[in-house]
Design an enzyme around this catalytic site. Sequence first.
Site, mmCIF file in Angstrom:
data_model
loop_
_atom_site.group_PDB
_atom_site.id
_atom_site.type_symbol
_atom_site.label_atom_id
_atom_site.label_comp_id
_atom_site.label_asym_id
_atom_site.label_seq_id
_atom_site.Cartn_x
_atom_site.Cartn_y
_atom_site.Cartn_z
ATOM 1 C CG HIS A 1 6.298 3.888 4.819
ATOM 2 N ND1 HIS A 1 7.133 4.840 5.343
ATOM 3 C CD2 HIS A 1 5.605 4.519 3.853
ATOM 4 C CE1 HIS A 1 6.942 5.995 4.744
ATOM 5 N NE2 HIS A 1 6.013 5.833 3.825
ATOM 6 C CE1 TYR B 1 7.863 2.408 12.452
ATOM 7 C CE2 TYR B 1 8.201 2.320 14.818
ATOM 8 C CZ TYR B 1 7.794 3.010 13.690
ATOM 9 O OH TYR B 1 7.328 4.293 13.797
ATOM 10 C CB SER C 1 -0.973 -0.002 1.185
ATOM 11 O OG SER C 1 -0.293 -0.134 2.413
ATOM 12 C CB CYS D 1 5.635 9.093 8.110
ATOM 13 S SG CYS D 1 6.408 9.125 6.481
#
Length: 529
Positions: free
Chosen positions: A110, A470, A107, A172
């Site tokens: 990240h 993460y 998507s 972000c």
Amino acid sequence: MQKSAIFHLAFLLLFCISWVAASAKPINQFIRCVVLYSGNSTAASKVIFTPNNASYTQIFNSRVQNFEYALPNSRKPLVIITPNHESQVQAAIRCSKEFHLQMRIRSGGHDFSGASFASKSPFFMLDMSNFSSISIDLKTRTAWLGVAARLGEVYYTIYQANNSLYFPGGSCPTVGVGGLVSGGGYGPFARKYGLAADNVIDARVVDANGRILDRNSMGEDFFWAIRGGNGASFGVVLSYKVNLVEIRPNFTAFNVSRTFEQNAIKLFHKWQYVAPRIPRDLSISARLFSGSAAFLAFFQGDVNTLLSLMKEYFPEVGVTKEDCDDIRWIDNYAYQYSFPIQSTREFLLRGVNPNLSPNPYFKGRSEFVQKPIPEIGIRDIWSLFLQRNLTDSAMECTPFGGKMDEIPVSKIPFPHRVGTSYLVVNIASWNTTNSTVAQDSINWSRKLYNVMGKYIPNTPNNPRGAYVNYRDFDLGTNNRHGHTSIEEARVWGAHYFKSNFDRLVKVKTKVDPQNLFNFEQSIPPYSYS
């Protein structure tokens, strides 16, 4: 030559042969399959790209955030599909099953470890960038958000519709909604509003059988799992429906730095006690760099009240009225990255990733801290940062407490609630393709993790916490060459999900027993244990 070496060479030969078979004739058949089952062959053919297409590289790179996993010698997708209709997603899933071709779902791109766009096995990528719609209903104070809608676009659209409404997402602006909610989605105001996933009330998903489901038809277990439970393990999410919360249109903010000589270590030590316990209208995060510590605050109130609170809870940092700025809530994203707030619109919509470090390659690791790290530990951590250049590393700490303490651990798969003081993300970055430089940075990141481990409890019943958004393959990965047992996956899964891991496995077993949606850290089903 020893027998073991011969067997190893034979295995490699068979693997190479199987890879060539998967990437030649069958890939053309896979493409024809997707076109056939998409319904409209003309439309489908326009969203399928192979390395022979002129647009392939641009599409692949468009949402890559960590280029460590997009180096020239990295394996790229055999095919990229950029669906603009649900039927094309359904076709991709059907053909993935038929041809046993691994899928990656992207998507925002990240993923710290590149799991949304990279693999060591032959694969195709489902790039969801066309599913980026934003539909706001001011009457019900809700919004439907496409999984590829970027947070900057979401915030700007909401603000334009009503500057007193807000979606509690991350900081972000280039993060996609799909990835954010998939892992929980914390942000600067989590202490007041909870996570992004806490505010999701419906979703549209394509499951392993190609069915399009909403909350009612998928059931509560499935809906539970895709809000913070590694969503790509269970299906392809198309969109989320979220509640919008009330927010004060104007904030007071400050961003002050203190050096070692200005007692930065003592200030950070004190911050650990203060930040999780102050009134939830005030959020103070901390950042450590090689030469300083920075304290960033956003307050839903006026400057005089903020200064009064700072005097009561954290006078040591010495914030003055001159340090403070009056900003709109939408400006906070530009403000925290030192971008001029007069250009907030450009910052939110331009699609450029404002990392803590400007370098294109990085290694990131996370940590949930429950008890404050002692001053000696902070000194040990800081000594490692002094080994790095100013722009090559950073440690960002976001406080929890407040609303986060009130939400039950099992409400969604994200378990890091009551008792968690703050979340740490450590970034080590570099700006060259030199493998020695890269490995040195990765080794430094691992050393920092080990140093922090001296001050953070880690037991079988209470493993060190980590944030699944993460993603960190150093915690462990699934077996690439065979089935992964539940206990093998628990090695990494317990860090992310703790006691919620077992329920995620049960949901996976129910909705995807054949493990179609699998990657290095996907939830495995019981049938594959």
